[in-house]
Design an enzyme around this catalytic site. Structure first.
Site, PDB file in Angstrom:
ATOM      1  CG  ASP A 200      -1.804  -1.234   1.259  1.00  0.00           C
ATOM      2  OD1 ASP A 200      -2.309  -1.619   0.185  1.00  0.00           O
ATOM      3  OD2 ASP A 200      -1.969  -1.828   2.337  1.00  0.00           O
TER       4      ASP A 200
ATOM      5  CG  HIS B 131      -3.461  -5.222   2.654  1.00  0.00           C
ATOM      6  ND1 HIS B 131      -2.938  -4.328   1.740  1.00  0.00           N
ATOM      7  CD2 HIS B 131      -3.610  -6.384   1.982  1.00  0.00           C
ATOM      8  CE1 HIS B 131      -2.774  -4.937   0.575  1.00  0.00           C
ATOM      9  NE2 HIS B 131      -3.183  -6.191   0.697  1.00  0.00           N
TER      10      HIS B 131
END
Ligand code: NAD
Ligand code: LMR
Length: 337
Positions: free
Chosen positions: A170, A197
């Site tokens: 990310d 996530h």
């Protein structure tokens, strides 16, 4: 053809080597789409002295292949029935074992298959290398990390300083996508990403970035959406053949190197990762990703999220209830003693 100096400098960009002690690292799921390139990248990390590759399928072949790379580390592959041997003497265990998404699936749709894989691997680590640091890649990370914690707790060996959900992809995406807009060098465009996530639980703190703070309106909304749903882009493009593997291997190797640097005593190694965290514990959320300082024991210090913008307050408000649900689902999967 790449000359030796070019190879050295490309490996130096991914791996910093300032510390001296070297470490035995295991990859569980080494035969897979992530496991294979991750094993190759770890073979190139000078802080890894020995690489133990395990999978229920194909790990000895991957090990034979990777072992020919001309770096100093030793590589051994282990078949399905040799998990304890694979984990013997290991200080860091990276887990990319489990099924990936196909188009139309959420990460949570992977829970039914991956929860038991991750629980059983964590139980094996608790038995064979109870003081190893465990780095979880298998999705859904928001649930698999609490599953690993619960399995270790059940075995009486849980140390929150040694368990990490890898959310580095990310961060890598946020830096790349932001740099694409402002035309900066992605490696010099740090972005902190907090939360978890998956989709709305991924919260980029663009207001804390010198490059991101000026992004407003539709450009901001699109950038945040792309960071939160970057995984979907890859799943769609691969059209049924899986999810991100190469960028994840890169992110996994990057995080592993950061942890090894911390374990080797380097100071000031700070990166976002999903850990057991006090930040939102009062709201029943005891796992959270924020900037974490990595040190000799693993988690050294969990940093507060700092000042955030009104837009980020809204993103966080959407993140927390979903994250809580994902964490509770993981915990409930591992029945207490
Ligand atoms: P893959 O199917 O290509 O590989 C998975 C590997 O795991 C296979 O080789 C399989 O044999 C192995 N495996 C299955 N059960 C096992 C067990 N009990 N012990 C050891 N190995 C076992 O999948 P992939 O593309 O490598 O993805 C793996 C996981 O990583 C998926 O759950 C995916 O969603 C996740 N992922 C996470 C991130 C992240 O940012 N954290 C990014 C990408 C993918
Ligand atoms: C990603 O972010 O690429 C991974 O979590 C894989 C996925 O399922 O999207």
């Amino acid at each position: 053809m790449l000359c030796r100096a070019a190879l050295r400098s490309s490996s130096a960009r991914l791996f910093s080597t300032s510390a001296a002690r070297q470490t035995k690292v295991a990859v569980l799921g080494a035969g897979g789409g992530i496991g294979q390139p991750l094993s190759l990248l770890l073979k190139s990390d000078p802080l890894v002295s020995s690489l133990s590759l395990y999978d229920i399928r194909g790990a000895p072949g991957v090990a034979a292949d990777v072992s020919h790379v001309d770096t100093a580390s030793e590589v051994t592959g282990y078949p399905a029935d040799k998990i304890d041997a694979a984990l013997d003497g290991v200080q860091v265990v990276v887990i990319p074992a489990g099924v990936p998404r196909k188009p139309g699936m959420t990460r949570d749709d992977l829970f039914n298959t991956n929860a038991s894989i991750v629980r059983d691997l964590a139980t094996a680590v608790a038995r064979a290398s109870p003081s190893a640091h465990i780095l979880v890649i298998s999705n859904p990370v928001n649930s698999t990390v609490p599953i690993v914690a619960a399995a270790l707790e059940k075995a009486g060996v849980f140390d929150p300083r040694r368990l990490f959900g890898i959310t580095t992809l990310d961060v890598v995406r946020a830096q790349r996508f932001l740099a694409g807009i402002v035309e900066s060098d992605p490696r010099q465009t740090p972005v902190t990403v907090i939360g978890g996530h998956s989709g709305a639980t991924i919260v980029p703190l663009l207001s804390q970035s010198q490059y991101g703070k000026g992004i407003k309106g539709e450009t901001y909304d699109k950038l945040v959406h792309r960071i939160q749903f970057g995984g979907d882009e890859v799943v769609k493009a691969k059209d049924g053949a899986g999810s991100a593997t190469l960028s994840m291997a890169y992110a996994g190797a990057k995080f592993t190197n950061l942890l090894l640097r911390g374990l080797n005593g380097e100071k000031g190694v700070i990166t976002p990762t999903f850990v057991r965290s006090p930040l939102y514990e009062s709201q029943g959320i005891d796992f959270f990703s924020s900037s974490v300082e990595l040190g000799l024991q693993g988690v050294e210090k969990i940093h507060p999220i700092g000042d955030i913008s009104p837009e980020e307050e809204k993103l966080l408000a959407a993140c927390l209830p979903e994250l809580k649900k994902n964490i509770e689902k993981g915990k409930a999967f591992v029945a207490p003693n």
